[in-house]
Design a protein around this motif. Structure first.
Motif, PDB file in Angstrom:
ATOM      1  N   MET A 250       0.852  -1.215   0.000  1.00  0.00           N
ATOM      2  CA  MET A 250       0.000   0.000   0.000  1.00  0.00           C
ATOM      3  C   MET A 250       0.878   1.251   0.000  1.00  0.00           C
ATOM      4  O   MET A 250       1.938   1.266   0.634  1.00  0.00           O
ATOM      5  CB  MET A 250      -0.892  -0.010   1.244  1.00  0.00           C
ATOM      6  N   SER A 251       0.469   2.275  -0.715  1.00  0.00           N
ATOM      7  CA  SER A 251       1.274   3.498  -0.760  1.00  0.00           C
ATOM      8  C   SER A 251       1.289   4.164   0.613  1.00  0.00           C
ATOM      9  O   SER A 251       0.294   4.164   1.335  1.00  0.00           O
ATOM     10  CB  SER A 251       0.731   4.451  -1.827  1.00  0.00           C
ATOM     11  N   LYS A 252       2.426   4.742   0.947  1.00  0.00           N
ATOM     12  CA  LYS A 252       2.598   5.407   2.255  1.00  0.00           C
ATOM     13  C   LYS A 252       1.555   6.500   2.451  1.00  0.00           C
ATOM     14  O   LYS A 252       0.972   6.649   3.528  1.00  0.00           O
ATOM     15  CB  LYS A 252       4.011   6.023   2.316  1.00  0.00           C
TER      16      LYS A 252
ATOM     17  N   GLU B 106      -1.292  13.135  -7.742  1.00  0.00           N
ATOM     18  CA  GLU B 106      -0.101  13.278  -8.604  1.00  0.00           C
ATOM     19  C   GLU B 106       0.203  11.957  -9.319  1.00  0.00           C
ATOM     20  O   GLU B 106      -0.025  10.882  -8.772  1.00  0.00           O
ATOM     21  CB  GLU B 106       1.119  13.665  -7.747  1.00  0.00           C
ATOM     22  N   ASP B 107       0.783  12.079 -10.521  1.00  0.00           N
ATOM     23  CA  ASP B 107       1.024  10.897 -11.357  1.00  0.00           C
ATOM     24  C   ASP B 107       1.836   9.815 -10.656  1.00  0.00           C
ATOM     25  O   ASP B 107       1.510   8.636 -10.703  1.00  0.00           O
ATOM     26  CB  ASP B 107       1.752  11.301 -12.652  1.00  0.00           C
ATOM     27  N   LYS B 108       2.922  10.267  -9.991  1.00  0.00           N
ATOM     28  CA  LYS B 108       3.795   9.214  -9.454  1.00  0.00           C
ATOM     29  C   LYS B 108       3.172   8.506  -8.245  1.00  0.00           C
ATOM     30  O   LYS B 108       3.419   7.336  -8.007  1.00  0.00           O
ATOM     31  CB  LYS B 108       5.202   9.758  -9.210  1.00  0.00           C
ATOM     32  N   GLU B 109       2.305   9.209  -7.529  1.00  0.00           N
ATOM     33  CA  GLU B 109       1.570   8.562  -6.442  1.00  0.00           C
ATOM     34  C   GLU B 109       0.528   7.585  -6.996  1.00  0.00           C
ATOM     35  O   GLU B 109       0.337   6.489  -6.485  1.00  0.00           O
ATOM     36  CB  GLU B 109       0.870   9.605  -5.566  1.00  0.00           C
ATOM     37  N   GLN B 110      -0.110   8.038  -8.073  1.00  0.00           N
ATOM     38  CA  GLN B 110      -1.147   7.209  -8.699  1.00  0.00           C
ATOM     39  C   GLN B 110      -0.605   5.828  -9.104  1.00  0.00           C
ATOM     40  O   GLN B 110      -1.271   4.822  -8.998  1.00  0.00           O
ATOM     41  CB  GLN B 110      -1.730   7.916  -9.928  1.00  0.00           C
ATOM     42  N   GLU B 111       0.648   5.850  -9.569  1.00  0.00           N
ATOM     43  CA  GLU B 111       1.267   4.590 -10.011  1.00  0.00           C
ATOM     44  C   GLU B 111       1.332   3.545  -8.907  1.00  0.00           C
ATOM     45  O   GLU B 111       1.329   2.352  -9.167  1.00  0.00           O
ATOM     46  CB  GLU B 111       2.692   4.855 -10.532  1.00  0.00           C
ATOM     47  N   GLU B 112       1.408   4.012  -7.683  1.00  0.00           N
ATOM     48  CA  GLU B 112       1.550   3.082  -6.564  1.00  0.00           C
ATOM     49  C   GLU B 112       0.215   2.552  -6.046  1.00  0.00           C
ATOM     50  O   GLU B 112       0.190   1.689  -5.170  1.00  0.00           O
ATOM     51  CB  GLU B 112       2.283   3.775  -5.409  1.00  0.00           C
ATOM     52  N   LEU B 113      -0.874   3.109  -6.556  1.00  0.00           N
ATOM     53  CA  LEU B 113      -2.186   2.748  -6.000  1.00  0.00           C
ATOM     54  C   LEU B 113      -2.799   1.536  -6.690  1.00  0.00           C
ATOM     55  O   LEU B 113      -2.610   1.326  -7.892  1.00  0.00           O
ATOM     56  CB  LEU B 113      -3.155   3.936  -6.131  1.00  0.00           C
ATOM     57  N   THR B 114      -3.541   0.758  -5.926  1.00  0.00           N
ATOM     58  CA  THR B 114      -4.341  -0.313  -6.528  1.00  0.00           C
ATOM     59  C   THR B 114      -5.539   0.324  -7.221  1.00  0.00           C
ATOM     60  O   THR B 114      -5.850   1.501  -7.008  1.00  0.00           O
ATOM     61  CB  THR B 114      -4.875  -1.280  -5.450  1.00  0.00           C
ATOM     62  N   GLU B 115      -6.254  -0.467  -8.012  1.00  0.00           N
ATOM     63  CA  GLU B 115      -7.429   0.061  -8.718  1.00  0.00           C
ATOM     64  C   GLU B 115      -8.470   0.574  -7.723  1.00  0.00           C
ATOM     65  O   GLU B 115      -9.087   1.616  -7.933  1.00  0.00           O
ATOM     66  CB  GLU B 115      -8.046  -1.018  -9.614  1.00  0.00           C
ATOM     67  N   THR B 116      -8.666  -0.170  -6.638  1.00  0.00           N
ATOM     68  CA  THR B 116      -9.645   0.246  -5.626  1.00  0.00           C
ATOM     69  C   THR B 116      -9.235   1.562  -4.978  1.00  0.00           C
ATOM     70  O   THR B 116     -10.055   2.472  -4.809  1.00  0.00           O
ATOM     71  CB  THR B 116      -9.788  -0.845  -4.543  1.00  0.00           C
TER      72      THR B 116
ATOM     73  N   ASP C 269     -16.634  -7.785  -0.283  1.00  0.00           N
ATOM     74  CA  ASP C 269     -16.173  -7.507   1.086  1.00  0.00           C
ATOM     75  C   ASP C 269     -14.977  -6.551   1.114  1.00  0.00           C
ATOM     76  O   ASP C 269     -14.800  -5.794   2.067  1.00  0.00           O
ATOM     77  CB  ASP C 269     -15.770  -8.809   1.799  1.00  0.00           C
ATOM     78  N   SER C 270     -14.164  -6.598   0.057  1.00  0.00           N
ATOM     79  CA  SER C 270     -12.971  -5.746   0.049  1.00  0.00           C
ATOM     80  C   SER C 270     -13.335  -4.266  -0.165  1.00  0.00           C
ATOM     81  O   SER C 270     -12.508  -3.383   0.045  1.00  0.00           O
ATOM     82  CB  SER C 270     -12.009  -6.194  -1.051  1.00  0.00           C
ATOM     83  N   LEU C 271     -14.560  -3.998  -0.598  1.00  0.00           N
ATOM     84  CA  LEU C 271     -14.951  -2.612  -0.890  1.00  0.00           C
ATOM     85  C   LEU C 271     -15.855  -2.008   0.182  1.00  0.00           C
ATOM     86  O   LEU C 271     -15.873  -0.793   0.370  1.00  0.00           O
ATOM     87  CB  LEU C 271     -15.696  -2.538  -2.236  1.00  0.00           C
ATOM     88  N   THR C 272     -16.608  -2.873   0.853  1.00  0.00           N
ATOM     89  CA  THR C 272     -17.582  -2.326   1.803  1.00  0.00           C
ATOM     90  C   THR C 272     -16.846  -1.543   2.888  1.00  0.00           C
ATOM     91  O   THR C 272     -15.687  -1.812   3.178  1.00  0.00           O
ATOM     92  CB  THR C 272     -18.469  -3.444   2.390  1.00  0.00           C
ATOM     93  N   GLN C 273     -17.492  -0.562   3.433  1.00  0.00           N
ATOM     94  CA  GLN C 273     -16.888   0.351   4.428  1.00  0.00           C
ATOM     95  C   GLN C 273     -15.778   1.219   3.836  1.00  0.00           C
ATOM     96  O   GLN C 273     -14.936   1.742   4.559  1.00  0.00           O
ATOM     97  CB  GLN C 273     -16.375  -0.417   5.654  1.00  0.00           C
ATOM     98  N   THR C 274     -15.764   1.353   2.502  1.00  0.00           N
ATOM     99  CA  THR C 274     -14.896   2.358   1.876  1.00  0.00           C
ATOM    100  C   THR C 274     -15.789   3.341   1.123  1.00  0.00           C
ATOM    101  O   THR C 274     -17.001   3.129   1.009  1.00  0.00           O
ATOM    102  CB  THR C 274     -13.906   1.746   0.852  1.00  0.00           C
ATOM    103  N   LEU C 275     -15.178   4.380   0.555  1.00  0.00           N
ATOM    104  CA  LEU C 275     -15.968   5.371  -0.181  1.00  0.00           C
ATOM    105  C   LEU C 275     -16.582   4.798  -1.457  1.00  0.00           C
ATOM    106  O   LEU C 275     -17.483   5.391  -2.031  1.00  0.00           O
ATOM    107  CB  LEU C 275     -15.091   6.583  -0.544  1.00  0.00           C
TER     108      LEU C 275
ATOM    109  N   SER D 232     -21.491  -9.344 -12.583  1.00  0.00           N
ATOM    110  CA  SER D 232     -21.297  -8.316 -13.618  1.00  0.00           C
ATOM    111  C   SER D 232     -21.551  -6.899 -13.116  1.00  0.00           C
ATOM    112  O   SER D 232     -21.066  -5.950 -13.722  1.00  0.00           O
ATOM    113  CB  SER D 232     -22.170  -8.573 -14.850  1.00  0.00           C
ATOM    114  N   ILE D 233     -22.284  -6.749 -12.024  1.00  0.00           N
ATOM    115  CA  ILE D 233     -22.578  -5.387 -11.549  1.00  0.00           C
ATOM    116  C   ILE D 233     -22.281  -5.221 -10.053  1.00  0.00           C
ATOM    117  O   ILE D 233     -21.451  -4.413  -9.656  1.00  0.00           O
ATOM    118  CB  ILE D 233     -24.064  -5.022 -11.800  1.00  0.00           C
ATOM    119  N   HIS D 234     -22.986  -6.001  -9.245  1.00  0.00           N
ATOM    120  CA  HIS D 234     -23.020  -5.718  -7.799  1.00  0.00           C
ATOM    121  C   HIS D 234     -21.653  -5.680  -7.137  1.00  0.00           C
ATOM    122  O   HIS D 234     -21.335  -4.770  -6.389  1.00  0.00           O
ATOM    123  CB  HIS D 234     -23.899  -6.751  -7.082  1.00  0.00           C
ATOM    124  N   LYS D 235     -20.846  -6.696  -7.407  1.00  0.00           N
ATOM    125  CA  LYS D 235     -19.608  -6.824  -6.616  1.00  0.00           C
ATOM    126  C   LYS D 235     -18.663  -5.644  -6.806  1.00  0.00           C
ATOM    127  O   LYS D 235     -17.815  -5.396  -5.962  1.00  0.00           O
ATOM    128  CB  LYS D 235     -18.903  -8.138  -6.949  1.00  0.00           C
ATOM    129  N   TYR D 236     -18.820  -4.903  -7.905  1.00  0.00           N
ATOM    130  CA  TYR D 236     -17.902  -3.802  -8.189  1.00  0.00           C
ATOM    131  C   TYR D 236     -18.181  -2.536  -7.380  1.00  0.00           C
ATOM    132  O   TYR D 236     -17.389  -1.587  -7.426  1.00  0.00           O
ATOM    133  CB  TYR D 236     -17.934  -3.447  -9.681  1.00  0.00           C
TER     134      TYR D 236
END
Ligand code: ZN
Length: 501
Positions: free
Chosen positions: A1-3, A70-80, A279-285, A460-464
């Protein structure tokens, strides 16, 4: 995870907890709290709301957000994480541009104006509500102007808050299709609707039996009672603390069989969407449904495309008849299917059938556009409203209570919300045709086996959750972005068959 993201995490967690607490109080307010609690509890909710704002909108989070973009920070992030950062940026765009003093004044105004609206509707006195509506509109125009990028219209800003895929251009195109195709279809159907006998629906239906049957229906379509509860409230709604705690409500009317049955299927559709988010997304934005339109697509898909079909009721109808033999034993399945799909022009949106419903939304969309283009002032609105009902539905409201005063949305400043309802129905039709293509959809319904349908929607929809927008989900699922032609085709085919046009 990015700092940097790691540093953001505790702020996100705190805001999530405050949001959950607020939802719980709002839920309690509508379902269990004693009548006199509201005024005092609103103070608690007010403080929680401010804390929620402060937990997200502050110098530290602002700094982290800037850095994460910023671009270089973005590179370190997961899709979520990228999706979460995008969502946070949206929240900043919505809230940061408005001076806190104005934001507070607006919230005070809307809490007052919704009370004034409720009374004005009861008294049938639009003139009592008009001055408040005028102020609400002024605020909304002002807030939108703070945020509007060059050349962007105020109404466009408001629409995009509900779904980034649908602005004025997309909605104009959509509602033009609705207008051209559905107004003549409703006229044709309207003449034949009178011949359908629906008197059975308005006999007396024991409320405790209704409750039992609705609970059964909810489980039948896939509501998970280990992750959800059902309560009663004045208007059915869905809320969630996270994907393992999703709550829906229903309301029961003794002399209306349909009302509670279709409300519970509708709310179950909303709930199934939320329960199926990963489950990996719930309780996030990004842990909720992606847009109002996509949410309504799920609820309406279950309520209308599935719940009002013959295939759905074939294995169920005997059970319904056996629950109320005194009222239904003479009513054939044929007659019942015609009854639950009876369509005719009407005055009240929330009671409208599937075919006339989008026309109610068309009217509100056109009026909202006029309001924000400055083409109409508040005093003229009832006249404009009635004229449009006459023009599109062929009926004129007898008074404002049955006309412009019927919906609560505007009193709360919710402009741009209505189109989601119609978009939801159209998305549901597009999903429906796709699923008819790729699986034995109707056979599943006839077998009383909704699991493969639900699993497909989940995958196809819900889990995302909100990591993909409406068009991305549709494209990946069906191969094309939003296409309203399916909706027109669906309604035409359905009513041609039912009414033998
Ligand atoms: Zn809904």
């Amino acid at each position: 995870m990015s700092k940097t993201f790691e540093k953001l995490q505790p702020y996100l967690d705190k805001s999530m907890a405050l949001q959950a607490a607020r939802s719980l109080f709002e839920w309690d307010d509508e379902t269990a709290a004693p009548y006199e609690a509201a005024e005092y509890t609103s103070k608690v909710i007010g403080i929680l709301s401010n804390e929620y704002m402060d937990s997200l909108i502050n110098d530290e989070v602002r700094k982290l957000l800037k850095k994460l973009q910023e671009d270089k920070e973005q590179e370190e992030l997961t899709e979520t994480e990228k999706a979460i950062v995008k969502e946070l940026a949206k929240i900043y765009d919505q809230l940061e541009s408005v001076p806190p003093k104005e934001y507070r004044a607006f919230n005070e105004l809307t809490s007052k104006s919704s009370r004034i609206w409720a009374k004005a509707r009861k008294d049938n006195r639009y003139e009592d509500f008009a001055p408040y509506l005028n102020q609400v509109i002024d605020y909304k125009k002002k807030f939108a102007s703070y945020r509007a990028k060059k050349g962007k219209k105020a109404y466009e800003v408001l629409l995009n808050d509900f779904d980034e895929c649908f602005g004025i251009k997309e909605l104009d195109e959509f509602f033009n299709k609705v207008k051209e195709n559905l107004i003549p279809l409703l006229k044709e159907v309207g003449h034949k609707a009178d011949t359908i006998d629906k008197s059975y629906n308005f006999k007396s239906y024991d409320i405790s039996k209704q409750k039992e049957f609705c609970r059964f229906l909810s489980g039948y379509v896939g509501f998970d009672f280990n992750r959800g509860v059902i309560a009663e409230s004045a208007h059915p709604f869905t809320t969630q603390l996270h994907n393992h705690d999703v709550r829906i409500t229903n309301r029961f009317i003794e002399d209306n069989l349909e009302s509670a049955m279709f409300s519970i299927i509708h709310e179950s559709g909303h709930a199934i969407y939320e329960m199926n988010i990963d489950d990996s997304l719930t309780q996030t934005l990004v842990g909720g449904g992606t847009s109002m339109g996509m949410h309504e697509a799920q609820s309406r898909f279950f309520e209308n495309n599935i719940g009002r079909s013959r295939e759905f009721w074939e294995p169920l109808y005997d059970r319904l008849v056996n629950t109320y033999p005194e009222n239904l034993k003479e009513v054939s399945l044929e007659n019942f299917i015609k009854g639950i799909n009876k369509a005719a022009p009407s005055l009240i949106r929330t009671e409208a059938d599937e075919l006339s419903y989008p026309l109610h939304i068309l009217i509100r969309y056109e009026i909202e556009k006029m309001i924000f283009d400055g083409e109409v002032n508040v005093d003229e609105l009832p006249k404009v409203w009635n004229k449009k009902y006459q023009e599109y539905m062929g009926i004129t409201p007898p008074d404002d209570a049955n006309g412009i005063l019927q919906d609560t949305h505007w009193s709360q400043g919710e402009f741009g919300y209505f189109p989601s309802y119609a978009i939801g129905s159209a998305v549901a039709a597009q999903i429906h045709y796709h699923m008819l293509d790729i699986m034995p959809f109707n056979q599943y319904l006839l077998d009383g086996n909704l699991t493969p349908i639900r699993e497909y929607l989940k995958d196809s929809i819900h889990k995302y959750g909100a990591t993909k927008n409406t068009n991305e989900l549709l494209k990946d699922m069906t191969g094309e972005e939003f296409n309203a032609d399916y909706y027109i085709k669906y309604l035409r085919e359905k009513y041609q068959k039912l009414y033998k046009l």
